[in-house]
Each structure stands twice: as C-alpha cells, then as structure tokens.
Design an enzyme around this catalytic site. Structure first.
Site, mmCIF file in Angstrom:
data_model
loop_
_atom_site.group_PDB
_atom_site.id
_atom_site.type_symbol
_atom_site.label_atom_id
_atom_site.label_comp_id
_atom_site.label_asym_id
_atom_site.label_seq_id
_atom_site.Cartn_x
_atom_site.Cartn_y
_atom_site.Cartn_z
ATOM 1 N N MET A 61 -16.373 15.092 22.905
ATOM 2 C CA MET A 61 -15.342 14.065 22.723
ATOM 3 C C MET A 61 -15.063 13.359 24.052
ATOM 4 O O MET A 61 -14.067 12.649 24.186
ATOM 5 C CB MET A 61 -14.055 14.682 22.160
ATOM 6 C CG MET A 61 -14.287 15.303 20.781
ATOM 7 S SD MET A 61 -12.799 15.399 19.790
ATOM 8 C CE MET A 61 -11.768 16.444 20.791
ATOM 9 N N LEU A 101 -11.846 25.504 31.322
ATOM 10 C CA LEU A 101 -11.834 24.047 31.458
ATOM 11 C C LEU A 101 -11.646 23.419 30.089
ATOM 12 O O LEU A 101 -12.209 23.887 29.092
ATOM 13 C CB LEU A 101 -13.147 23.564 32.063
ATOM 14 C CG LEU A 101 -13.411 23.983 33.498
ATOM 15 C CD1 LEU A 101 -14.669 23.304 34.018
ATOM 16 C CD2 LEU A 101 -12.243 23.636 34.394
ATOM 17 N N LEU A 155 -15.476 14.112 30.341
ATOM 18 C CA LEU A 155 -16.372 15.224 30.669
ATOM 19 C C LEU A 155 -15.888 16.039 31.871
ATOM 20 O O LEU A 155 -15.381 15.486 32.844
ATOM 21 C CB LEU A 155 -17.786 14.692 30.939
ATOM 22 C CG LEU A 155 -18.420 13.895 29.795
ATOM 23 C CD1 LEU A 155 -19.843 13.466 30.181
ATOM 24 C CD2 LEU A 155 -18.454 14.706 28.501
ATOM 25 N N VAL A 186 -16.878 27.936 30.629
ATOM 26 C CA VAL A 186 -16.791 27.641 32.061
ATOM 27 C C VAL A 186 -15.314 27.628 32.449
ATOM 28 O O VAL A 186 -14.490 26.999 31.758
ATOM 29 C CB VAL A 186 -17.456 26.285 32.385
ATOM 30 C CG1 VAL A 186 -17.321 25.955 33.866
ATOM 31 C CG2 VAL A 186 -18.920 26.304 31.966
ATOM 32 N N HIS A 206 -18.547 20.707 29.840
ATOM 33 C CA HIS A 206 -19.514 19.821 29.180
ATOM 34 C C HIS A 206 -20.805 19.735 29.994
ATOM 35 O O HIS A 206 -21.911 19.758 29.444
ATOM 36 C CB HIS A 206 -18.963 18.398 29.073
ATOM 37 C CG HIS A 206 -17.697 18.261 28.282
ATOM 38 N ND1 HIS A 206 -16.507 17.894 28.856
ATOM 39 C CD2 HIS A 206 -17.438 18.430 26.966
ATOM 40 C CE1 HIS A 206 -15.572 17.829 27.921
ATOM 41 N NE2 HIS A 206 -16.107 18.146 26.764
HETATM 42 P P1 AMP Z 1 -15.065 18.705 23.363
HETATM 43 O O1 AMP Z 1 -15.357 17.469 24.140
HETATM 44 O O2 AMP Z 1 -13.803 19.390 23.792
HETATM 45 O O3 AMP Z 1 -15.177 18.521 21.877
HETATM 46 O O4 AMP Z 1 -16.216 19.740 23.748
HETATM 47 C C1 AMP Z 1 -17.568 19.415 23.583
HETATM 48 C C2 AMP Z 1 -18.386 20.649 23.761
HETATM 49 O O5 AMP Z 1 -18.156 21.216 25.055
HETATM 50 C C3 AMP Z 1 -18.023 21.746 22.749
HETATM 51 O O6 AMP Z 1 -19.206 22.413 22.331
HETATM 52 C C4 AMP Z 1 -17.142 22.658 23.557
HETATM 53 O O7 AMP Z 1 -17.126 23.994 23.090
HETATM 54 C C5 AMP Z 1 -17.774 22.564 24.918
HETATM 55 N N1 AMP Z 1 -16.808 22.955 25.944
HETATM 56 C C6 AMP Z 1 -15.569 22.464 26.146
HETATM 57 N N2 AMP Z 1 -14.956 23.116 27.152
HETATM 58 C C7 AMP Z 1 -15.829 24.059 27.594
HETATM 59 C C8 AMP Z 1 -15.786 25.064 28.604
HETATM 60 N N3 AMP Z 1 -14.724 25.242 29.365
HETATM 61 N N4 AMP Z 1 -16.871 25.857 28.749
HETATM 62 C C9 AMP Z 1 -17.972 25.694 27.970
HETATM 63 N N5 AMP Z 1 -18.067 24.764 27.008
HETATM 64 C C10 AMP Z 1 -17.016 23.955 26.810
#
Ligand code: AMP
Length: 297
Positions: free
Chosen positions: A36, A190, A39, A182, A43
């Site tokens: 989404m 994060l 970044l 992460v 991400h």
């Molecule tokens: P989002 O933009 O929040 O929908 O996240 C996109 C992708 O990044 C999803 O697969 C999340 O699980 C992954 N993601 C978000 N935050 C983290 C994090 N801290 N560590 C690892 N992956 C993450």
C-alpha cells in the site's frame, strides 16, 4: 548493466498485464510484491528478496479501499508516490503498478473473494470485511500478473495465512513466500502507520513488542496454559496508559485456533490502538518439550 535498471511505472491494468505477460512468455521468473506504499525497510526487505530470487520484480502500490472499514484511515493513510518510486528503483524493481481505484474497481464491481475460517479470529473480529477486501485485491492482482512467486511479510501473519489458503483453494499457480518481520532496533515492528505516532506514542507503541516478549518468557519458563500466556501479554498492554488493547492471543499455526496448551507451532499475536494508530504485531514460535524457538509463519 547492473545498478542502472529503469523502473517502468504503469497506472493501467492492461498495460501492466501486457508487460508482465511478455516477461513470462520469455521464460523469466516473475516475483510480485503487493504493497500500500509509503515504503519502509519492511517493504524494501520483501523487494530485495524478490530481486535476489527472481528475474523480474513487479510491485504494486495501491491503498485498497475495499480493505478499510467505515471510520478507518483510508483517506488519511500516508502516501508519498515520488519517494516510493525512488526507493523501488533503488531496490531494483522493474515495474511499479500504481492503479487508480477505478482501474481496480470499475463501476458496478461486485465480485469478492472470501476466505472463511481464517478471516474470523484476531483482526477479523475488529475489522469486519477487512480480509475480504485483502483476499479480493490479492486474487485480482495474482490473476493480472500470474507471478510465479509473491512475497508477503510475516508482520501481517493472518494476511499471509489467508493468502496461502486462497492460492491453495483456487489452485493459483503462485508460490507465496513469507519474510520475517523487520523491526526497529528497539523491537517496534516497522509499519507505515507508525508515522501517525507522536514521540510519546512511539514510546508507548513498544508495549506490543514487550507483550510478545512477556509471552515468550512465560513459555520459556515452562508455562503451557494458553490462558496464562494470553493474560500475561494483555497485562503488559493494559499497563500502558496510551495504549488501548484490542487482543492478545496465543493461537495455533497455521489454523489460528485457540488451543488449551501451547505446543508445536504457535503464534503470539497482539493488536492495540495507540493514539490515532491501530498497530499489530506477532511472534511465531515452535514450542517443544526441549524448549522454545523462533519459527516462521
Ligand atoms: P502494506 O503496505 O502495509 O500493505 O504491506 C505490504 C507488504 O509488506 C505486506 O506483505 C506486509 O506484511 C509487508 N510488511 C509490512 N511491514 C513489514 C515489516 N515490518 N516487516 C516485514 N514485512 C512487512
């Protein structure tokens, strides 16, 4: 030439489909990372993993209205397209798909994907319709790109499990790859939503990680009663005045059921509101008679 790859930016479903289809037709291994946007290092870890493992990397940046409930933060969700494109380029992404909402959901859109069972507990109790929105957009993106691999963070463990089930149930030819959460050096996971936090709230948000550590510690001391472990985690979050607990649970992996005793693969999972942000975190563990080890989702 390495390091000077060009990133293609597409806002059109048909154009993005054609680009990725041409890669597949050339026999290239395509990795896909849905996001989404806004970044961060979480991400970027997924993008770099895809870059290492695949010939071409496609990422989507789409704040999916379907997965937000009324009164949630859809409109104020943080966005920074310029910065995201720079970071995606640096991470070696080949295609960034940035569809406007009408491109994904044309007028009259009325087809949804529902993953029963796994969507009900944990976040499902507090965000009705959320996982239906997630499953629908992920299925649509998978069918659009047909990537051989797709990368998801364990930070959203329930989402990862739901996507795996969706792929299995529909027989989609996509390998779903998880990546560990992460964290900041102090343990905070994060999240794009961390940008909502004031310095005081940022401190308070650490109670999620402390709760997970408290749960793990009890397990390491030999406690196996799930009710005791959940209560200990709850207590840590309730002790933080700026946090409002949503849930603190110990559930099975991969089924997300509440067992009586914590044995085998389990997930400690917490959610709380801190100021304007709804935050989640989790810890996957393998519990054996010999002890407790970090596991994956
Ligand atoms: P989002 O933009 O929040 O929908 O996240 C996109 C992708 O990044 C999803 O697969 C999340 O699980 C992954 N993601 C978000 N935050 C983290 C994090 N801290 N560590 C690892 N992956 C993450």
């Amino acid at each position: 030439m390495k390091g000077v790859r060009r990133v293609i930016v597409s806002r059109s479903l048909e154009e993005a489909r054609r680009i990725v289809a041409a890669w597949r037709e050339r026999g290239l291994l395509v990795g896909f990372v849905p996001t989404m946007g806004y970044l961060h290092e979480g991400h970027l870890a997924l993008l770099r993993m895809a870059r290492r493992e695949c010939d071409r990397v496609a990422a989507s940046i789409f704040v999916n209205p379907l997965q937000f409930g009324p009164g949630e933060d859809y409109l104020r969700y943080p966005r920074d397209e310029e910065r995201d494109l720079g970071l995606a380029r640096e991470a070696g992404v080949d295609l960034v798909f940035l569809p406007p909402a009408e491109e994904m959901y044309p007028p009259g859109f009325s087809t949804y994907i529902e993953v029963e069972g796994l969507s009900a507990p944990l976040c499902g109790r507090f965000r009705p319709g959320h996982f239906r929105g997630v499953a629908t957009v992920v299925a649509k993106l998978f069918l659009l790109f047909l990537p051989q691999r797709a990368y998801f963070g364990e930070k959203d463990a329930q989402q990862l499990l739901i996507v795996r089930r969706l792929v299995r149930d529909l027989g989609l030819p996509v390998e779903v790859v998880g990546h560990p959460t992460v964290r900041e050096p102090d343990g905070l996971a994060l999240s794009s939503r961390n940008s909502y936090l004031s310095p005081r709230e940022r401190e308070a948000a650490l109670c999620l990680w402390r709760a997970l550590q408290a749960g793990r510690k009890l397990l390491e001391q030999g406690e196996r009663r799930v009710s005791e472990i959940a209560q200990a985690m709850e207590k840590v979050i309730r002790a933080e005045p700026l946090a409002r607990l949503e849930y603190a649970e110990c559930v099975t992996l991969p089924g997300l059921e509440v067992p009586e005793r914590a044995e085998g693969r389990i997930l400690l999972a917490v959610a709380a509101r801190v100021g304007p942000a709804r935050l989640i975190d989790n810890l996957p563990l393998e519990v054996t008679p010999e002890g407790v080890a970090t596991a994956s989702v």
